[in-house]
Design a protein around this motif. Sequence first.
Motif, PDB file in Angstrom:
ATOM      1  N   ARG A 182       0.838  -1.207   0.000  1.00  0.00           N
ATOM      2  CA  ARG A 182       0.000   0.000   0.000  1.00  0.00           C
ATOM      3  C   ARG A 182       0.873   1.258   0.000  1.00  0.00           C
ATOM      4  O   ARG A 182       0.586   2.223  -0.716  1.00  0.00           O
ATOM      5  N   VAL A 183       1.937   1.234   0.777  1.00  0.00           N
ATOM      6  CA  VAL A 183       2.815   2.400   0.851  1.00  0.00           C
ATOM      7  C   VAL A 183       3.521   2.643  -0.482  1.00  0.00           C
ATOM      8  O   VAL A 183       3.584   3.778  -0.970  1.00  0.00           O
ATOM      9  N   ILE A 184       4.066   1.598  -1.067  1.00  0.00           N
ATOM     10  CA  ILE A 184       4.765   1.758  -2.345  1.00  0.00           C
ATOM     11  C   ILE A 184       3.814   2.302  -3.403  1.00  0.00           C
ATOM     12  O   ILE A 184       4.177   3.184  -4.197  1.00  0.00           O
ATOM     13  N   TYR A 185       2.572   1.819  -3.407  1.00  0.00           N
ATOM     14  CA  TYR A 185       1.604   2.312  -4.384  1.00  0.00           C
ATOM     15  C   TYR A 185       1.245   3.772  -4.127  1.00  0.00           C
ATOM     16  O   TYR A 185       1.075   4.556  -5.058  1.00  0.00           O
ATOM     17  N   LEU A 186       1.156   4.165  -2.863  1.00  0.00           N
ATOM     18  CA  LEU A 186       0.891   5.573  -2.555  1.00  0.00           C
ATOM     19  C   LEU A 186       2.061   6.459  -2.983  1.00  0.00           C
ATOM     20  O   LEU A 186       1.857   7.588  -3.448  1.00  0.00           O
ATOM     21  N   VAL A 187       3.281   5.964  -2.813  1.00  0.00           N
ATOM     22  CA  VAL A 187       4.453   6.697  -3.308  1.00  0.00           C
ATOM     23  C   VAL A 187       4.329   6.888  -4.821  1.00  0.00           C
ATOM     24  O   VAL A 187       4.517   7.990  -5.348  1.00  0.00           O
ATOM     25  N   PHE A 188       3.987   5.798  -5.510  1.00  0.00           N
ATOM     26  CA  PHE A 188       3.834   5.880  -6.970  1.00  0.00           C
ATOM     27  C   PHE A 188       2.740   6.874  -7.346  1.00  0.00           C
ATOM     28  O   PHE A 188       2.914   7.713  -8.244  1.00  0.00           O
ATOM     29  N   ASN A 189       1.595   6.776  -6.681  1.00  0.00           N
ATOM     30  CA  ASN A 189       0.471   7.648  -7.024  1.00  0.00           C
ATOM     31  C   ASN A 189       0.798   9.114  -6.826  1.00  0.00           C
ATOM     32  O   ASN A 189       0.363   9.974  -7.613  1.00  0.00           O
ATOM     33  N   GLU A 190       1.559   9.429  -5.768  1.00  0.00           N
ATOM     34  CA  GLU A 190       1.933  10.820  -5.549  1.00  0.00           C
ATOM     35  C   GLU A 190       2.837  11.311  -6.672  1.00  0.00           C
ATOM     36  O   GLU A 190       2.807  12.485  -7.044  1.00  0.00           O
TER      37      GLU A 190
END
Length: 416
Positions: A191-199
């Motif tokens: 979830r964190v890695i995907y949030l990093v990507f989304n930002e």
Amino acid sequence: MAEPDREALARQVAQVYREQSRRILATLIRLLGDFDLAEEALHEAFFVAVERWQADGVPDNPRAWLVSVGRFKAIDALRRRARFAASQAALLSQLEQLEQDDWSVEDVQDDRLRLIFTCCHPALAADAQVPLTLREICDLSTEEIARAFLVAPATIAQRIVRAKAKIRDAGIPYQVPQLSELPERLESVLRVIYLVFNEGYSASMGAELTRDELTREAIRLGHLLLELLPEAEVMGLLALMLLHESRRAARISATGELILLDEQDRSLWQQDLIEEGCALVERGLRSGQAGPYCLQAAIAAVHAEAASAEHTDWAQIVGLYDVLLRLQPSPVIQLNRAVALAKRDGPAAGLEQVQAILDRGDLQDYHLAHAARADFCRQLGQIAAARESYQHALALARQDPERRFLEQRLAQLGAC
């Protein structure tokens, strides 16, 4: 140094900070064992860099130079504290250990992944893990993180402070856990890695639509995680990021304006990323263990494999969203399904679904929900309702390209 050279150096230091500061911070946190001390050391190091690099030039490896300077600045800070608090045995012990330890640049390659696992340690409160990681890994402000979670900035700040204190007091290590411990930490880390990507792929606010240093770092972390744990959902997340990233060059016009998926020049899509992403989707689905990330990646793959917007298999996409909703009920996923349904069955079907979401009270603060409602109303000729929803979306949007897009839509309605 001449004034133009000073300006060039300032730009170079700013670029190093933008691209490397969070990796430097991750290494300093590991070396120093203290978030606040590491952040102080990071800023001290960049302050020294502005002075030293004017005289000596930029070093061959700026990141290693900044880590080294930051470490010594932290040791100096601890030495000063120790003089005024000589009775604090723990502080003296930490100082002695730091002065004796050695490190090399080869040790720092995976420090951001180590830091993510630390921030997602099961000993930390679940609602603090992601905000802490976004703060330390992405350098997002508490306001930006609060917007992502739809909570007050003060609440996010309290969660981050408590999480840092827990890491310090419990002695949580800065390391990638043993293989046997990975599964219980995987969901939060993904979830964190995907949030990093989304930002990075769609910045939460500001003048720029994207931050490519974040998308590159998220994909790099995804590859590292796949090497550690080649499970279906890791494949799915990496595939999803690669497939989205493949469209980067087509998402923004030469003047910085947002281009919707249906209007993108697909010849600009990166085929190597699409091929890698689609292959990972197939591996993940064949495993029989596909979860939400695999299904989202499968949806992205359907888009990627369509020769044009008109050739998109919307029926397949709606079906994939149906499965995804059963696994992960979410109003955002329902909104995305509504958009796909409108493509398959027409704007009235999409409007009915979006209106039901909003009537329940879900996504009232999410600008894309109001933008979707506005677009369906526009297509149906409901101009007054479309104008109201576009205005609502505009009031909520914080990203300049999205705001300009919504303003253009409103201007087009003025002629109706």
